[in-house]
Design an enzyme around this catalytic site. Structure first.
Site, PDB file in Angstrom:
ATOM      1  CG  ASP A  63      -1.660   1.108   1.099  1.00 37.73           C
ATOM      2  OD1 ASP A  63      -2.801   1.146   0.481  1.00 37.73           O
ATOM      3  OD2 ASP A  63      -1.447   2.255   1.938  1.00 37.73           O
ATOM      4  CE1 TYR A 103       0.471   7.743   2.382  1.00 38.69           C
ATOM      5  CE2 TYR A 103       0.849   5.508   1.998  1.00 38.69           C
ATOM      6  CZ  TYR A 103       0.207   6.301   2.652  1.00 38.69           C
ATOM      7  OH  TYR A 103      -1.232   6.141   3.183  1.00 38.69           O
ATOM      8  CE  LYS A 135      -3.842   4.802   0.739  1.00 36.75           C
ATOM      9  NZ  LYS A 135      -2.362   4.494   0.737  1.00 36.75           N
ATOM     10  CG  HIS A 151      -4.430   9.857   0.223  1.00 36.93           C
ATOM     11  ND1 HIS A 151      -3.009   9.509  -0.211  1.00 36.93           N
ATOM     12  CD2 HIS A 151      -4.674   9.287   1.262  1.00 36.93           C
ATOM     13  CE1 HIS A 151      -2.425   9.100   1.086  1.00 36.93           C
ATOM     14  NE2 HIS A 151      -3.673   9.007   1.976  1.00 36.93           N
TER      15      HIS A 151
HETATM   16  N1  NAP Z   1      -5.413   6.187   3.624  1.00 29.52           N
HETATM   17  C1  NAP Z   1      -4.898   6.884   4.850  1.00 29.52           C
HETATM   18  O1  NAP Z   1      -5.375   7.929   4.874  1.00 29.52           O
HETATM   19  C2  NAP Z   1      -4.051   6.299   5.468  1.00 29.52           C
HETATM   20  C3  NAP Z   1      -3.468   6.970   6.496  1.00 29.52           C
HETATM   21  C4  NAP Z   1      -2.535   6.400   7.450  1.00 29.52           C
HETATM   22  C5  NAP Z   1      -1.783   5.207   7.069  1.00 29.52           C
HETATM   23  N2  NAP Z   1      -2.311   4.614   5.887  1.00 29.52           N
HETATM   24  C6  NAP Z   1      -1.726   3.236   5.479  1.00 29.52           C
HETATM   25  O2  NAP Z   1      -2.015   2.147   6.521  1.00 29.52           O
HETATM   26  C7  NAP Z   1      -0.985   1.619   6.572  1.00 29.52           C
HETATM   27  C8  NAP Z   1      -0.673   1.083   8.106  1.00 29.52           C
HETATM   28  O3  NAP Z   1      -0.023   1.936   8.922  1.00 29.52           O
HETATM   29  P1  NAP Z   1      -0.468   3.029  10.239  1.00 29.52           P
HETATM   30  O4  NAP Z   1       0.186   4.123  10.003  1.00 29.52           O
HETATM   31  O5  NAP Z   1      -1.993   3.164   9.875  1.00 29.52           O
HETATM   32  O6  NAP Z   1       0.001   2.140  11.517  1.00 29.52           O
HETATM   33  P2  NAP Z   1      -0.687   0.966  12.065  1.00 29.52           P
HETATM   34  O7  NAP Z   1      -0.218  -0.214  11.196  1.00 29.52           O
HETATM   35  O8  NAP Z   1      -1.660   1.134  12.967  1.00 29.52           O
HETATM   36  O9  NAP Z   1       0.723   1.018  13.252  1.00 29.52           O
HETATM   37  C9  NAP Z   1       1.987   1.104  12.877  1.00 29.52           C
HETATM   38  C10 NAP Z   1       2.757   0.986  14.226  1.00 29.52           C
HETATM   39  O10 NAP Z   1       2.681  -0.192  15.035  1.00 29.52           O
HETATM   40  C11 NAP Z   1       4.015  -0.682  15.343  1.00 29.52           C
HETATM   41  N3  NAP Z   1       3.677  -2.051  14.997  1.00 29.52           N
HETATM   42  C12 NAP Z   1       3.640  -2.767  13.671  1.00 29.52           C
HETATM   43  N4  NAP Z   1       3.433  -4.272  14.172  1.00 29.52           N
HETATM   44  C13 NAP Z   1       3.608  -4.257  15.452  1.00 29.52           C
HETATM   45  C14 NAP Z   1       3.788  -5.459  16.400  1.00 29.52           C
HETATM   46  N5  NAP Z   1       3.462  -6.633  15.962  1.00 29.52           N
HETATM   47  N6  NAP Z   1       4.003  -5.372  17.799  1.00 29.52           N
HETATM   48  C15 NAP Z   1       3.918  -3.737  18.061  1.00 29.52           C
HETATM   49  N7  NAP Z   1       4.207  -2.825  17.516  1.00 29.52           N
HETATM   50  C16 NAP Z   1       3.736  -3.156  16.114  1.00 29.52           C
HETATM   51  C17 NAP Z   1       4.929  -0.131  14.276  1.00 29.52           C
HETATM   52  O11 NAP Z   1       5.891   0.041  14.925  1.00 29.52           O
HETATM   53  P3  NAP Z   1       7.572  -0.471  14.031  1.00 29.52           P
HETATM   54  O12 NAP Z   1       7.565  -0.137  12.900  1.00 29.52           O
HETATM   55  O13 NAP Z   1       8.686   0.072  15.107  1.00 29.52           O
HETATM   56  O14 NAP Z   1       7.222  -2.113  14.387  1.00 29.52           O
HETATM   57  C18 NAP Z   1       4.126   1.358  13.947  1.00 29.52           C
HETATM   58  O15 NAP Z   1       4.661   2.274  14.804  1.00 29.52           O
HETATM   59  C19 NAP Z   1       0.250   2.385   6.004  1.00 29.52           C
HETATM   60  O16 NAP Z   1       1.361   1.855   5.744  1.00 29.52           O
HETATM   61  C20 NAP Z   1      -0.318   3.283   4.967  1.00 29.52           C
HETATM   62  O17 NAP Z   1      -0.175   2.524   3.958  1.00 29.52           O
HETATM   63  C21 NAP Z   1      -3.316   4.968   5.159  1.00 29.52           C
END
Ligand code: NAP
Length: 247
Positions: A7, A12, A37, A70
């Site tokens: 994704d 990004y 996106k 997005h």
């Molecule tokens: N459409 C949108 O507006 C939007 C917005 C935000 C994000 N996104 C997408 O969503 C994806 C998901 O990311 P997110 O930013 O939403 O965050 P998330 O997946 O909710 O959380 C990521 C965080 O969790 C930690 N983590 C991951 N696996 C873990 C585990 N097994 N144990 C403990 N900690 C863990 C990571 O730290 P470490 O890296 O240190 O492991 C990081 O700090 C992104 O890659 C992006 O593509 C989309």
């Protein structure tokens, strides 16, 4: 680690690195599922076509699996016309949206020939979107969750209820959350920078939450986003200005 779904987004700034990664991996194109996106500044009919071509060049692809609007701002109808054209030409396999709230999503579904395949929204144990998922189901729109772990906000990984359920199944809190989301037919895209957590976050298919576990997780709902309200005028302004001059 075996992951095949990626994704990314214009906003990004990592499409080029991903493209290089795909090429270096030697993995067959048809085994990969790649999402990118379209950012707000390009969300109109003319610029969406240009942005798509630029993303494809950076990703080194000749077709895309999923293209999302997005954010629900700017000329999203114009952007959708451009994306629908690319979809009909077979250059994109599926098109969808992100961060659309219920009113905008229903309006969008009822006024477009092609419905979004996906709405990528914040979804996690503290903000579960149960009613919204039901509504999206009525329009055939799948839920994809960002912030499955709430990006660790509100001490999600140390939540006592989640820790108790995790202990019971001999799993981690992250694994319980992903199993719970997948069990609700929600598409997950967990993010981690650590190899061992990539392995952990994949290992979520060998246990089943029971009705008591699920009821306890339902009880964690806070009733609001952990991040932002996409209808708050200040946040709208902030998002529109976020990448100004860069994208
Ligand atoms: N459409 C949108 O507006 C939007 C917005 C935000 C994000 N996104 C997408 O969503 C994806 C998901 O990311 P997110 O930013 O939403 O965050 P998330 O997946 O909710 O959380 C990521 C965080 O969790 C930690 N983590 C991951 N696996 C873990 C585990 N097994 N144990 C403990 N900690 C863990 C990571 O730290 P470490 O890296 O240190 O492991 C990081 O700090 C992104 O890659 C992006 O593509 C989309």
């Amino acid at each position: 680690m075996g992951y095949r779904s990626f994704d990314t987004a214009q906003a990004y700034y990592n499409e080029e690195a991903l493209g290089a990664g795909f090429k270096a991996s030697g993995i067959k194109r048809e085994e990969l599922f790649i999402t990118t996106k379209l950012w707000i500044s390009h969300a109109n009919e003319k610029d969406a076509l240009k942005a798509f071509d630029a993303s494809m060049k950076k990703l080194r692809l000749d077709y895309l699996d999923l293209y999302l609007i997005h954010q629900p701002y700017n000329d999203v109808y114009g952007a959708w016309r451009a994306m629908s054209k690319l979809y009909k030409e077979g250059r994109i396999k599926a098109i969808g949206v992100s961060n659309f709230l219920p009113d905008r999503l229903v309006d969008f579904c009822l006024n477009n020939e092609i419905k979004p395949a996906v709405n990528q929204i914040e979804c996690n144990p503290l903000h579960q979107r149960a009613d919204f998922q039901k509504l999206m189901g009525e329009y055939g729109v799948a839920v994809e969750s960002w912030a499955s772990f709430g990006e660790g906000k509100e001490n999600m990984f140390e939540n006592p209820t989640l820790m108790k359920i995790a202990k019971k199944h001999n799993k981690s809190v992250a694994q319980v959350i992903l199993n719970w989301l997948i069990g609700r037919d929600i598409i997950v895209i967990p993010k981690t920078t650590r190899k061992e957590r990539m392995v952990e976050n994949f290992d979520v298919f060998d246990f089943e939450l029971d009705s008591d576990d699920k009821a306890q997780i339902t009880g964690l709902e806070k009733g609001e986003s952990l991040f932002l309200d996409h209808r708050d005028p200040e946040k709208v302004k902030w998002l529109i200005e976020l990448h100004k001059g860069k994208i």
